[in-house]
Scaffold this motif. Structure first.
Motif, PDB file in Angstrom:
ATOM      1  N   TYR A 165       0.833  -1.209   0.000  1.00  0.00           N
ATOM      2  CA  TYR A 165       0.000   0.000   0.000  1.00  0.00           C
ATOM      3  C   TYR A 165       0.866   1.257   0.000  1.00  0.00           C
ATOM      4  O   TYR A 165       0.611   2.213  -0.743  1.00  0.00           O
ATOM      5  CB  TYR A 165      -0.935  -0.029   1.202  1.00  0.00           C
ATOM      6  N   GLY A 166       1.875   1.286   0.832  1.00  0.00           N
ATOM      7  CA  GLY A 166       2.844   2.376   0.826  1.00  0.00           C
ATOM      8  C   GLY A 166       2.488   3.586   1.654  1.00  0.00           C
ATOM      9  O   GLY A 166       3.364   4.382   1.992  1.00  0.00           O
ATOM     10  N   TYR A 167       1.201   3.795   1.937  1.00  0.00           N
ATOM     11  CA  TYR A 167       0.749   4.958   2.717  1.00  0.00           C
ATOM     12  C   TYR A 167       1.265   6.280   2.132  1.00  0.00           C
ATOM     13  O   TYR A 167       1.550   7.230   2.861  1.00  0.00           O
ATOM     14  CB  TYR A 167       1.190   4.828   4.184  1.00  0.00           C
ATOM     15  N   LYS A 168       1.369   6.356   0.822  1.00  0.00           N
ATOM     16  CA  LYS A 168       1.927   7.561   0.193  1.00  0.00           C
ATOM     17  C   LYS A 168       1.088   8.799   0.477  1.00  0.00           C
ATOM     18  O   LYS A 168       1.631   9.869   0.826  1.00  0.00           O
ATOM     19  CB  LYS A 168       2.049   7.350  -1.324  1.00  0.00           C
ATOM     20  N   LYS A 169      -0.210   8.682   0.322  1.00  0.00           N
ATOM     21  CA  LYS A 169      -1.090   9.826   0.539  1.00  0.00           C
ATOM     22  C   LYS A 169      -1.019  10.275   1.997  1.00  0.00           C
ATOM     23  O   LYS A 169      -0.907  11.477   2.280  1.00  0.00           O
ATOM     24  CB  LYS A 169      -2.526   9.470   0.158  1.00  0.00           C
ATOM     25  N   GLU A 170      -1.092   9.340   2.897  1.00  0.00           N
ATOM     26  CA  GLU A 170      -1.069   9.669   4.317  1.00  0.00           C
ATOM     27  C   GLU A 170       0.247  10.338   4.713  1.00  0.00           C
ATOM     28  O   GLU A 170       0.254  11.333   5.465  1.00  0.00           O
ATOM     29  CB  GLU A 170      -1.268   8.399   5.156  1.00  0.00           C
ATOM     30  N   ILE A 171       1.349   9.833   4.202  1.00  0.00           N
ATOM     31  CA  ILE A 171       2.653  10.395   4.534  1.00  0.00           C
ATOM     32  C   ILE A 171       2.804  11.804   3.971  1.00  0.00           C
ATOM     33  O   ILE A 171       3.344  12.700   4.623  1.00  0.00           O
ATOM     34  CB  ILE A 171       3.783   9.474   4.012  1.00  0.00           C
ATOM     35  N   SER A 172       2.308  12.021   2.752  1.00  0.00           N
ATOM     36  CA  SER A 172       2.448  13.338   2.123  1.00  0.00           C
ATOM     37  C   SER A 172       1.613  14.397   2.822  1.00  0.00           C
ATOM     38  O   SER A 172       1.947  15.585   2.776  1.00  0.00           O
ATOM     39  CB  SER A 172       2.058  13.260   0.641  1.00  0.00           C
ATOM     40  N   GLU A 173       0.520  13.977   3.465  1.00  0.00           N
ATOM     41  CA  GLU A 173      -0.390  14.936   4.078  1.00  0.00           C
ATOM     42  C   GLU A 173      -0.159  15.144   5.569  1.00  0.00           C
ATOM     43  O   GLU A 173      -0.729  16.056   6.158  1.00  0.00           O
ATOM     44  CB  GLU A 173      -1.842  14.472   3.853  1.00  0.00           C
ATOM     45  N   MET A 174       0.654  14.311   6.191  1.00  0.00           N
ATOM     46  CA  MET A 174       0.787  14.393   7.647  1.00  0.00           C
ATOM     47  C   MET A 174       1.700  15.538   8.073  1.00  0.00           C
ATOM     48  O   MET A 174       2.632  15.928   7.351  1.00  0.00           O
ATOM     49  CB  MET A 174       1.287  13.069   8.222  1.00  0.00           C
ATOM     50  N   GLY A 175       1.418  16.086   9.244  1.00  0.00           N
ATOM     51  CA  GLY A 175       2.246  17.142   9.798  1.00  0.00           C
ATOM     52  C   GLY A 175       3.482  16.591  10.482  1.00  0.00           C
ATOM     53  O   GLY A 175       3.738  15.383  10.465  1.00  0.00           O
ATOM     54  N   SER A 176       4.234  17.472  11.100  1.00  0.00           N
ATOM     55  CA  SER A 176       5.466  17.075  11.778  1.00  0.00           C
ATOM     56  C   SER A 176       5.231  16.997  13.284  1.00  0.00           C
ATOM     57  O   SER A 176       4.458  17.787  13.836  1.00  0.00           O
ATOM     58  CB  SER A 176       6.580  18.087  11.493  1.00  0.00           C
ATOM     59  N   PRO A 177       5.889  16.069  13.962  1.00  0.00           N
ATOM     60  CA  PRO A 177       5.787  16.017  15.423  1.00  0.00           C
ATOM     61  C   PRO A 177       6.382  17.273  16.041  1.00  0.00           C
ATOM     62  O   PRO A 177       7.161  17.995  15.413  1.00  0.00           O
ATOM     63  CB  PRO A 177       6.613  14.779  15.790  1.00  0.00           C
ATOM     64  N   SER A 178       6.045  17.527  17.289  1.00  0.00           N
ATOM     65  CA  SER A 178       6.595  18.690  17.991  1.00  0.00           C
ATOM     66  C   SER A 178       8.039  18.461  18.402  1.00  0.00           C
ATOM     67  O   SER A 178       8.754  19.395  18.741  1.00  0.00           O
ATOM     68  CB  SER A 178       5.745  19.006  19.231  1.00  0.00           C
ATOM     69  N   TYR A 179       8.481  17.198  18.373  1.00  0.00           N
ATOM     70  CA  TYR A 179       9.867  16.869  18.739  1.00  0.00           C
ATOM     71  C   TYR A 179      10.785  17.071  17.536  1.00  0.00           C
ATOM     72  O   TYR A 179      10.421  16.787  16.397  1.00  0.00           O
ATOM     73  CB  TYR A 179       9.964  15.421  19.210  1.00  0.00           C
ATOM     74  N   LYS A 180      12.001  17.536  17.819  1.00  0.00           N
ATOM     75  CA  LYS A 180      12.983  17.769  16.768  1.00  0.00           C
ATOM     76  C   LYS A 180      14.314  17.107  17.154  1.00  0.00           C
ATOM     77  O   LYS A 180      14.580  16.859  18.322  1.00  0.00           O
ATOM     78  CB  LYS A 180      13.218  19.272  16.568  1.00  0.00           C
ATOM     79  N   ASN A 181      15.137  16.868  16.135  1.00  0.00           N
ATOM     80  CA  ASN A 181      16.508  16.383  16.344  1.00  0.00           C
ATOM     81  C   ASN A 181      16.547  15.158  17.257  1.00  0.00           C
ATOM     82  O   ASN A 181      17.149  15.161  18.328  1.00  0.00           O
ATOM     83  CB  ASN A 181      17.390  17.490  16.932  1.00  0.00           C
ATOM     84  N   TYR A 182      15.910  14.082  16.804  1.00  0.00           N
ATOM     85  CA  TYR A 182      15.868  12.887  17.636  1.00  0.00           C
ATOM     86  C   TYR A 182      16.290  11.641  16.857  1.00  0.00           C
ATOM     87  O   TYR A 182      16.138  11.542  15.639  1.00  0.00           O
ATOM     88  CB  TYR A 182      14.461  12.680  18.225  1.00  0.00           C
ATOM     89  N   LEU A 183      16.850  10.712  17.610  1.00  0.00           N
ATOM     90  CA  LEU A 183      17.111   9.359  17.134  1.00  0.00           C
ATOM     91  C   LEU A 183      15.898   8.530  17.525  1.00  0.00           C
ATOM     92  O   LEU A 183      15.595   8.380  18.715  1.00  0.00           O
ATOM     93  CB  LEU A 183      18.370   8.788  17.801  1.00  0.00           C
TER      94      LEU A 183
END
Length: 369
Positions: free
Chosen positions: A206-224
């Motif tokens: 399926y790939g979830y292409k549409k979902e990935i392209s439309e999703m926002g970013s988490p509030s966390y940054k610079n993480y492993l």
């Protein structure tokens, strides 16, 4: 004006586990089938745990007998992990309801056009012999396997568990069998003298292409991003190695989906939202199959720690996409494995090729109904 009735298909898979990867693959398969004009939902059933031992079986047969096990869990895991997993259960149950992916109990679903067994480790025998995983007693003769996997179960294991006739008769009666990995293909070949096609996991299909392209970013940054079951990556050696590595890269450690008290952040998210955490991670460290798959579809920079129980499965997956060099077993090799960039242009070409080939096999199943 006439109309076409949608075909109705049941799916037999691990639907009642608190695992994001399992629910992502189930959701993916229902969405792929919907695109083919098929209404599909997971069928409910009771799983067999006889091979786990009578005492441990009480953990899964929730009753007053399992109280002691859960009290020991609280003592061993601590309040933080217990609370996290309680919230995780609620999050995943809400997701299953909102996604509409769970159907009726299998014996109460007589109007099905067919049943697909898979994906995930539906053929594994480490918990016990569950008849529906092998197509037994289902309410239709149109039974297929899409990307079924024996997981760590080998042909020798099946023989040693005196389950050869049980497994063979089920596989042999299926109208079309595809598997997810080389070990599973080998087991089927030894059981019924037939070479099953190896297809991609539904998440890759399926790939979830549409979902990935439309999703926002988490509030966390610079993480492993650390994606490992909460009973792994917890030893002092592992924790020290991961913390040291993250610090050397100026990264915080974040675990979505599983609780690790040593991580800087533990976040509870639904399976789709989880993909945004992979997409926005600086780097991904995982020791799971679906952690690797989620990394592939979000084009994440990853390193994969294999273990005795999953080395062949993970190596097989990454080898298919020319990424076997992302595997490490010794923690001192983490830096050298993670450092090189991944050529996702090349990887995506192979994903698309395998996706198209796998879709052909799924369509053949649907044409047989």
């Amino acid at each position: 004006m006439g109309f076409v009735l949608m075909k109705k298909i049941g799916i037999i898979t691990h639907y009642d586990v608190h695992n994001h990867g399992a629910l992502l693959q189930l959701t993916a398969l229902t969405r792929v089938l919907a695109m083919r004009g098929v209404e599909a939902k997971a069928l409910r059933f009771d799983k067999n745990y006889d091979f786990m031992g009578h005492a441990l079986k009480a953990k899964y047969d929730v009753s007053i007998k399992s109280l002691g096990i859960y009290l020991r869990y609280l003592k061993d895991k601590g309040f933080g992990c217990t609370k996290y997993n309680y919230q995780k259960r609620k999050t995943l149950n809400r997701f299953k309801v909102s996604a509409g992916i769970i159907g009726d109990y299998y014996s109460e679903s007589p109007l099905l056009d067919g049943v697909i067994v898979g994906s995930d480790e539906v053929f594994a025998l480490h918990t016990g012999p569950t008849p529906v995983f092998f197509g037994h007693c289902l309410p239709t003769d149109n039974v297929f396997s899409y990307a079924g996997s024996f997981g760590p179960t080998t042909y020798a294991d099946i023989c040693n568990l005196h389950s050869t006739a049980f497994v063979k008769s089920g596989i042999e009666a299926m109208k079309y069998v595809t598997v997810r990995d080389a070990n599973s293909a080998s087991v089927v070949r030894q059981l019924i003298d037939n070479e099953p096609p190896i297809v991609v996991d539904p998440v890759l299909l399926y790939g979830y292409k549409k979902e990935i392209s439309e999703m926002g970013s988490p509030s966390y940054k610079n993480y492993l991003l650390v994606y490992a079951y909460d009973n792994r990556m917890n030893s002092k050696e592992e924790v020290d190695a991961i913390r040291k590595y993250a610090s050397s890269r100026g990264l915080k450690t974040l675990s979505p989906g599983f609780y690790h008290d040593w991580c800087d952040y533990n976040v509870n998210v639904d399976p789709i939202t989880l993909l945004s955490y992979f997409k926005n991670a600086e780097e991904v460290l995982t020791d799971t199959f679906h952690g690797s798959v989620m990394s592939l579809i979000t084009e994440s920079k990853l390193a994969v720690k294999t273990r005795e129980s999953n080395h062949f499965k993970l190596r097989n997956l990454l080898l298919e996409y020319g990424l076997e060099d992302r595997i490490f077993q010794a923690w001192e090799d983490l830096d050298s494995v993670m450092s090189p960039n991944i050529d996702y242009d090349r990887v995506n070409v192979e994903i698309e090729r395998r996706r198209a080939d796998s879709m052909i096999h799924l369509d053949k199943m649907l044409q047989m109904i």
